[in-house]
Design an enzyme around this catalytic site. Structure first.
Site, PDB file in Angstrom:
ATOM      1  CD  GLU A   1      -3.130  -0.941   2.166  1.00  0.00           C
ATOM      2  OE1 GLU A   1      -2.871  -0.324   3.200  1.00  0.00           O
ATOM      3  OE2 GLU A   1      -4.238  -1.442   1.943  1.00  0.00           O
TER       4      GLU A   1
ATOM      5  CD  GLU B   1      -4.934  -5.809   2.632  1.00  0.00           C
ATOM      6  OE1 GLU B   1      -5.698  -4.999   3.216  1.00  0.00           O
ATOM      7  OE2 GLU B   1      -3.705  -5.858   2.845  1.00  0.00           O
TER       8      GLU B   1
END
Length: 791
Positions: free
Chosen positions: A127, A196
């Protein structure tokens, strides 16, 4: 617990297990590695392989994960000249050494798919694209380096970077979020992957408990595959427990249940697990078409959409979506009519018959309950934890010989290196008779400012006040009324962390502790004394930690007739027997404040039942329709964020277990009890218009006759049978699981029919139609609702 959790994942229709690799667990001291026990990464990967599943190894080594310091070991912080997660030589050297070590371990065991092993994907970084703009041009060169470094390790399987739109080839950039159907990778040569899919959200101390309806998760997954998705991972499918001091945040709770399909205790959360299992089967029924071609997408109306995967060899699969947030729709597709509830997708593996609609749940719900258990076989069963306690007082202020003095106030993490949550700041100050206080015994105010995360102020050995930050702002500013005396006064401030920051640009630079100012305010003539730059004495950690009290084996424990209660800074110890049976076990921390607990020397984590969530924000029900966010569906408002704490069965002996507590602010340990998680009842509600159970897909085609929807119940544990039917109604029943009620439209035969079909059996299935129950109200859509118990 690994084999059971992995098998339940496979039974739920999963193909791949993703795991992070936690650098701080595996290299707690520089160049000293730990891959034993719960840290045995090779064993974990092999256990997944033994179950016949693949692995996605998310090395990072930054992992976020609401994990302490984002998974980085604290020693990294003290390397001269280091800057985390940017084009910095010292950081890149350490990151490469650790990443290469993990890859080499996997290679030596032939665990990559290129070697015949289970690992089909690896991840580098995590991320970074969410925050890389803060690092300027160095972010670009760092990502280029990370990609080159990972590729050079030659795993023979692809690498991914999540949330990294500029991921350089051959890195595959992937999506994280509640929805990823609109995501496209940065090259047509890269598959559309979702690393995710957040099945709920994490719990914070001081926060309400988030949950996410399964209808919405199933909608998100179906939309992803409807629009060309290839790989989708649930974060979390099993979240588990943040044992010890592993939580990040700060203020992340010990429970990391995450409202996941497998709950914190390893039990199936129903209907979430079951509905997603049905979804996986429906999607896999479309596999031949999905892997052969891209979809053709057409509009069926406003916010109504059809995607068709059709091959030249005759395979055809369709997804029909209603993206409206509040209105159902009837659509025409290929000459047939289909009812689409709002915010749902119907999956047609043959482009004609519906195998599943994401908003129509065939899977049963399970209502769990915690049953309080007696643990002491040698005393009256009602006694519980009320006797047999011993204790040790933790000294207020400086008590260890490694204390040191410094001018001014120090940032906490640089002092403690996170070896302990606790740092004492201690100061003695003389109040002379001619100093401007009102009179002997007069009251003034101690003003304390801290970077976080909480603090307790003691004046002359007595607790004067406390303050805490929260998950939105860790800083603490407190004005504490204090009583001083003429002569010497001791000010002892206990500062504490509750998990270190784990996310954000430069998160590693967010400090903690009492950096000031610290002032005495409210003197007779309005003056203020600033204590910040005076000489302070510091002590890292507690005396009890140094003495090894968490193990329970020290000679310092005392017992007597009067157990100290509701007093700060006390260690408590008792022994107990494990609850009978195999049900998962929890400690119920009623009556306690804040601290940490150990069972047989194993930390079950920080407890903090004194931190109560806000009274606002929760709703009695949550509409799955419309976009989800982490504040949309909350429960447990106005209650302790966490009162039940998981104790793994494998940590318990049949008898003679030791429980040790460190209580910071004061509590009554005799109120603590153990509880086991059990099933209270099974429920289901299926309408006449539900699709057939996906397991029956194609049965109409083979039998040549139309089947009705089915309501199915099954006791979740071996050797159980359905013992009673608490409720049964065919018609238009009201309410939800646990609170069903009859309406005017209700078949009189429903209860007896369900009882006959189900009682005494481990499982039962009942056709939902007027053929089974008769027609209590003609021309109205009807449902069957049932609640049952197992013994």
């Amino acid at each position: 617990m690994w084999p059971d959790l992995i098998q339940k994942s496979k039974d739920g229709g999963l193909d791949v297990i993703e795991t992070y690799v936690f650098w701080n667990l595996h290299e707690p001291v520089r160049r000293q590695y730990d891959f034993k026990g719960r840290n045995d990464l090779v064993k974990f990967v092999k256990t997944v392989a033994e179950a016949g599943l693949y692995v996605h190894l998310r090395i990072g080594p930054y992992v976020c994960a609401e994990w302490n310091y984002g998974g980085f070991p604290l020693w990294l912080h003290f390397i001269p000249g280091i800057q985390f997660r940017t084009d910095n030589g010292p950081f890149k050297e350490e990151m490469q050494i650790f990443t290469a070590k993990i890859v080499d371990m996997m290679k030596k065991e032939n665990l990559y798919a290129s070697q015949g092993g289970p690992i089909i994907l690896s991840q580098i970084e995590n991320e970074y694209g969410n925050i890389d703009s803060a690092y300027g041009s160095a972010a670009k060169s760092y990502i280029q380096w990370a990609a080159s470094m990972a590729t050079s390790l030659d795993t023979g399987v692809p690498w991914v970077m999540c949330q990294q739109a500029d991921a350089p080839d051959p890195m595959i950039n992937t999506c994280n979020g509640f929805y990823c159907d609109q995501f496209t990778p940065n090259s047509v040569k890269k598959p559309k992957m979702w690393t995710e899919n957040w099945t709920g959200w994490f719990l914070s101390f001081g926060g309400a408990a988030p949950y996410r309806p399964v209808e919405d998760i199933a909608f998100a997954v179906a939309r992803f595959f409807q629009l060309g998705g290839t790989f989708q991972n649930y974060y979390m499918y099993h979240g588990g427990t943040n044992f010890g001091r592993t939580t990040g945040g700060p203020f992340i709770a010990t429970s990391y249940d995450y409202d996941a399909p497998i709950d914190e205790y390893g039990l199936l959360r129903q209907p979430k697990w079951g509905h997603l299992k049905d979804l996986h089967k429906a999607i896999k029924l479309c596999e031949a078409a999905l892997i052969a071609t891209d979809p053709t997408i057409t509009s069926l109306g406003t916010n109504l959409e059809a995607s068709v995967y059709k091959t030249g060899t005759g395979s055809c699969a369709a997804f029909l979506a209603n993206v409206r947030t509040n209105s159902d729709a009837t659509v025409n597709f290929s000459g047939n009519s289909y009812h689409l509830p709002a915010w749902s997708v119907s999956i047609l593996p043959d482009c004609k018959n519906v195998a599943l609609n994401t908003a129509q749940i065939n899977s049963m719900a399970v209502m769990p309950r915690f049953m309080q258990q007696s643990l002491k076989n040698d005393i009256d069963s009602s006694d519980g934890f009320q006797s047999g306690w011993s204790w040790v007082d933790e000294p207020v202020g400086i008590s260890k010989n490694n204390a040191f003095t410094k001018l001014g106030l120090l940032e906490q993490i640089n002092v403690t290196a996170d070896k302990s949550d606790y740092l004492w700041y201690s100061l003695s100050t003389e109040i002379q008779g001619d100093e401007p206080f009102l009179e002997d015994g007069s009251q003034t105010v101690l003003h304390v400012e801290s970077l976080g995360h909480a603090l307790h102020a003691f004046i002359n050995g007595k607790l004067a006040g406390s303050g805490t930050g929260n998950s939105g702002n860790a800083k603490v500013t407190e004005d504490i009324p204090v009583t001083l005396i003429h002569g010497k006064n001791t000010i002892d401030l206990l500062s504490l962390t509750v998990g270190l920051q784990n996310y954000g640009a430069f998160y590693d630079k967010q400090g903690a502790g009492i950096t000031g100012p610290v002032k005495l305010k409210g003197l007779a003539n309005g003056t203020t004394v600033d204590l910040s730059s005076q000489q302070w004495t510091y002590q890292v950690g507690l005396q009890g930690e140094e003495l090894g009290l968490p193990s329970g084996s020290s000679s310092k424990w005392v017992s007597g007739s009067t157990l100290p209660k509701k007093q700060p800074l006390i260690w408590y110890k008792t022994t107990f027997d494990a609850p009978a049976g195999n049900d998962p076990v929890a400690l119920h921390f009623i009556g306690m404040g804040k601290g940490e607990a150990w069972v047989n020397g194993q930390s079950i984590g920080r407890y903090w039942p004194a931190y109560v969530s806000s009274n606002s924000g929760c709703t009695s029900s949550c509409d799955y329709r419309g976009p989800y966010n982490s504040n949309k569906c909350l429960k447990n408002c106005g209650k302790p964020s966490q009162q039940l704490y998981h104790v793994p069965r494998s940590w318990l002996k049949p008898s003679g277990n030791t429980l040790v507590l460190f209580e910071e602010i004061g509590g009554d340990p005799t109120q603590i009890s153990f509880a086991t998680k059990q099933v209270e009842s099974l429920c289901s509600r299926v309408s006449e218009y539900h699709p057939l159970p996906v397991d029956m897909w194609g049965s109409d085609l083979t039998t040549g006759r139309k089947s009705s929807p089915m309501l199915s119940l099954e006791c979740p544990f071996p050797n159980q049978v359905i013992s009673s039917i608490k409720f049964a109604s065919f018609g238009t029943p009201h309410g939800t699981c646990g609170s069903f009620s009859h309406s005017k439209c209700s078949s009189r035969m429903a209860l007896s029919i369900v009882q006959e079909a189900c009682i005494g059996s481990k499982s039962c299935s009942i056709g939902v139609s007027i053929d089974t129950f008769g027609d209590p109200c003609r021309g109205i859509a009807k449902s069957l609702a049932v609640e049952a118990s197992c013994t």
